[in-house]
Design a protein around this motif. Sequence first.
Motif, PDB file in Angstrom:
ATOM      1  N   TRP A   7      39.959  47.699  41.382  1.00 17.82           N
ATOM      2  CA  TRP A   7      40.763  46.757  41.672  1.00 17.82           C
ATOM      3  C   TRP A   7      39.820  45.267  41.293  1.00 17.82           C
ATOM      4  CZ3 TRP A   7      36.581  49.451  44.151  1.00 17.82           C
ATOM      5  CH2 TRP A   7      35.896  48.442  44.866  1.00 17.82           C
ATOM      6  N   ALA A   8      39.069  45.076  40.507  1.00 18.98           N
ATOM      7  CA  ALA A   8      38.489  44.356  39.777  1.00 18.98           C
ATOM      8  C   ALA A   8      39.354  43.659  38.689  1.00 18.98           C
ATOM      9  CB  ALA A   8      36.641  44.497  39.504  1.00 18.98           C
ATOM     10  N   ASP A   9      39.591  42.297  38.141  1.00 22.76           N
ATOM     11  CA  ASP A   9      39.975  41.927  37.107  1.00 22.76           C
ATOM     12  C   ASP A   9      39.132  41.961  36.212  1.00 22.76           C
ATOM     13  OD1 ASP A   9      42.705  42.107  37.669  1.00 22.76           O
ATOM     14  OD2 ASP A   9      43.339  41.120  38.948  1.00 22.76           O
ATOM     15  N   MET A  10      38.057  40.782  36.800  1.00 22.06           N
ATOM     16  CA  MET A  10      36.810  39.827  35.804  1.00 22.06           C
ATOM     17  C   MET A  10      35.711  40.573  36.557  1.00 22.06           C
ATOM     18  SD  MET A  10      36.714  36.595  37.042  1.00 22.06           S
ATOM     19  CE  MET A  10      36.042  35.228  38.244  1.00 22.06           C
ATOM     20  N   VAL A  11      34.823  40.806  36.294  1.00 24.95           N
ATOM     21  CA  VAL A  11      32.532  41.024  36.376  1.00 24.95           C
ATOM     22  C   VAL A  11      32.028  40.014  35.550  1.00 24.95           C
ATOM     23  CG1 VAL A  11      33.428  43.742  36.406  1.00 24.95           C
ATOM     24  CG2 VAL A  11      32.241  42.039  34.546  1.00 24.95           C
ATOM     25  N   TYR A  12      30.888  39.515  36.054  1.00 22.33           N
ATOM     26  CA  TYR A  12      30.115  38.428  35.235  1.00 22.33           C
ATOM     27  C   TYR A  12      28.917  38.899  36.033  1.00 22.33           C
ATOM     28  CZ  TYR A  12      30.539  35.287  39.383  1.00 22.33           C
ATOM     29  OH  TYR A  12      30.822  34.794  40.827  1.00 22.33           O
ATOM     30  N   PHE A  50      33.923  38.605  31.102  1.00 19.26           N
ATOM     31  CA  PHE A  50      34.817  39.876  31.471  1.00 19.26           C
ATOM     32  C   PHE A  50      36.376  40.051  31.912  1.00 19.26           C
ATOM     33  CE2 PHE A  50      30.592  40.953  28.659  1.00 19.26           C
ATOM     34  CZ  PHE A  50      31.096  40.977  27.505  1.00 19.26           C
ATOM     35  N   VAL A  51      37.583  40.144  30.968  1.00 18.11           N
ATOM     36  CA  VAL A  51      38.291  40.230  32.159  1.00 18.11           C
ATOM     37  C   VAL A  51      39.430  41.272  31.553  1.00 18.11           C
ATOM     38  CG1 VAL A  51      38.055  37.988  32.644  1.00 18.11           C
ATOM     39  CG2 VAL A  51      39.556  39.019  30.868  1.00 18.11           C
ATOM     40  N   ARG A  52      40.515  41.753  32.631  1.00 18.82           N
ATOM     41  CA  ARG A  52      41.042  43.057  32.379  1.00 18.82           C
ATOM     42  C   ARG A  52      42.294  41.932  31.473  1.00 18.82           C
ATOM     43  NH1 ARG A  52      40.272  47.061  34.777  1.00 18.82           N
ATOM     44  NH2 ARG A  52      39.051  47.386  36.341  1.00 18.82           N
ATOM     45  N   ARG A  53      42.884  42.243  30.366  1.00 17.30           N
ATOM     46  CA  ARG A  53      44.075  42.131  29.198  1.00 17.30           C
ATOM     47  C   ARG A  53      45.272  41.438  30.115  1.00 17.30           C
ATOM     48  NH1 ARG A  53      47.191  45.521  25.259  1.00 17.30           N
ATOM     49  NH2 ARG A  53      47.086  47.265  26.535  1.00 17.30           N
ATOM     50  N   LYS A  54      45.380  42.273  31.357  1.00  9.80           N
ATOM     51  CA  LYS A  54      46.608  42.021  32.516  1.00  9.80           C
ATOM     52  C   LYS A  54      45.854  40.062  32.492  1.00  9.80           C
ATOM     53  CE  LYS A  54      45.258  43.188  36.949  1.00  9.80           C
ATOM     54  NZ  LYS A  54      45.672  43.987  37.280  1.00  9.80           N
ATOM     55  N   VAL A  55      45.176  39.595  32.893  1.00 10.56           N
ATOM     56  CA  VAL A  55      44.728  38.013  32.906  1.00 10.56           C
ATOM     57  C   VAL A  55      44.897  36.918  32.319  1.00 10.56           C
ATOM     58  CG1 VAL A  55      42.898  36.775  33.882  1.00 10.56           C
ATOM     59  CG2 VAL A  55      42.696  39.654  35.172  1.00 10.56           C
ATOM     60  N   TYR A  56      44.224  37.847  31.060  1.00 13.20           N
ATOM     61  CA  TYR A  56      44.443  36.885  29.900  1.00 13.20           C
ATOM     62  C   TYR A  56      45.778  36.484  29.692  1.00 13.20           C
ATOM     63  CZ  TYR A  56      43.635  34.780  24.840  1.00 13.20           C
ATOM     64  OH  TYR A  56      43.580  34.792  23.898  1.00 13.20           O
ATOM     65  N   THR A  57      46.661  37.745  29.315  1.00 16.39           N
ATOM     66  CA  THR A  57      47.954  38.211  29.423  1.00 16.39           C
ATOM     67  C   THR A  57      48.795  37.158  29.918  1.00 16.39           C
ATOM     68  OG1 THR A  57      48.048  40.664  28.387  1.00 16.39           O
ATOM     69  CG2 THR A  57      49.700  38.721  28.809  1.00 16.39           C
ATOM     70  N   ARG A  58      48.253  36.782  31.207  1.00 16.24           N
ATOM     71  CA  ARG A  58      49.136  35.545  32.584  1.00 16.24           C
ATOM     72  C   ARG A  58      48.957  34.930  32.369  1.00 16.24           C
ATOM     73  NH1 ARG A  58      49.039  36.252  39.004  1.00 16.24           N
ATOM     74  NH2 ARG A  58      50.205  34.494  39.355  1.00 16.24           N
ATOM     75  N   PHE A  59      47.387  34.820  32.447  1.00 15.52           N
ATOM     76  CA  PHE A  59      46.964  32.969  32.086  1.00 15.52           C
ATOM     77  C   PHE A  59      46.230  32.001  30.767  1.00 15.52           C
ATOM     78  CE2 PHE A  59      46.112  34.646  36.459  1.00 15.52           C
ATOM     79  CZ  PHE A  59      46.981  33.386  37.031  1.00 15.52           C
ATOM     80  N   PHE A  99      34.083  48.518  35.496  1.00 13.74           N
ATOM     81  CA  PHE A  99      35.841  48.079  35.703  1.00 13.74           C
ATOM     82  C   PHE A  99      36.056  49.804  35.968  1.00 13.74           C
ATOM     83  CE2 PHE A  99      35.996  44.226  33.187  1.00 13.74           C
ATOM     84  CZ  PHE A  99      36.331  43.505  33.982  1.00 13.74           C
ATOM     85  N   LYS A 100      35.571  50.946  35.009  1.00 15.78           N
ATOM     86  CA  LYS A 100      36.177  52.493  36.107  1.00 15.78           C
ATOM     87  C   LYS A 100      35.705  52.012  37.313  1.00 15.78           C
ATOM     88  CE  LYS A 100      35.666  54.037  30.803  1.00 15.78           C
ATOM     89  NZ  LYS A 100      34.770  55.462  30.953  1.00 15.78           N
ATOM     90  N   THR A 101      34.778  51.948  38.436  1.00 18.02           N
ATOM     91  CA  THR A 101      34.385  52.137  39.125  1.00 18.02           C
ATOM     92  C   THR A 101      34.693  51.401  40.325  1.00 18.02           C
ATOM     93  OG1 THR A 101      31.886  51.039  39.273  1.00 18.02           O
ATOM     94  CG2 THR A 101      31.873  53.494  38.568  1.00 18.02           C
ATOM     95  N   HIS A 102      35.244  50.475  39.555  1.00 12.00           N
ATOM     96  CA  HIS A 102      35.568  49.276  40.422  1.00 12.00           C
ATOM     97  C   HIS A 102      37.544  48.193  40.360  1.00 12.00           C
ATOM     98  CE1 HIS A 102      31.812  48.713  41.215  1.00 12.00           C
ATOM     99  NE2 HIS A 102      31.750  48.213  42.304  1.00 12.00           N
TER     100      HIS A 102
END
Length: 85
Positions: free
Chosen positions: A31-36, A72-81, A26-29
């Motif tokens: 723009w990524a909102d999620m990783v798996y 794993f997702v950023r909080r903004k994604v969980y907050t939105r959806f 997440f620190k190096t990417h």
Amino acid sequence: MGRLWGYSNSDDLADSSVLAQVCGVFKTHLWADMVYADLAYVKWTKIVYHYVGGYFSKKGFYGRVSAHSTLFVRRKVYTRFGDHK
């Protein structure tokens, strides 16, 4: 709630460096909102099954998705959806 969200059971993360690796991605990417990742089912010290989640695409994500314990997702994604009870 932290900046990243992930759902794992007590035995899902066999290697203690997994969370550090996730944070590093997440620190190096930025723009990524999620990783798996792919998932290896391990019994004792032997891999008994390997699940491949495949590549992400907005059109195909509802087909073969990632294993929940590798997502794993950023909080903004969980907050939105996510659940807003």
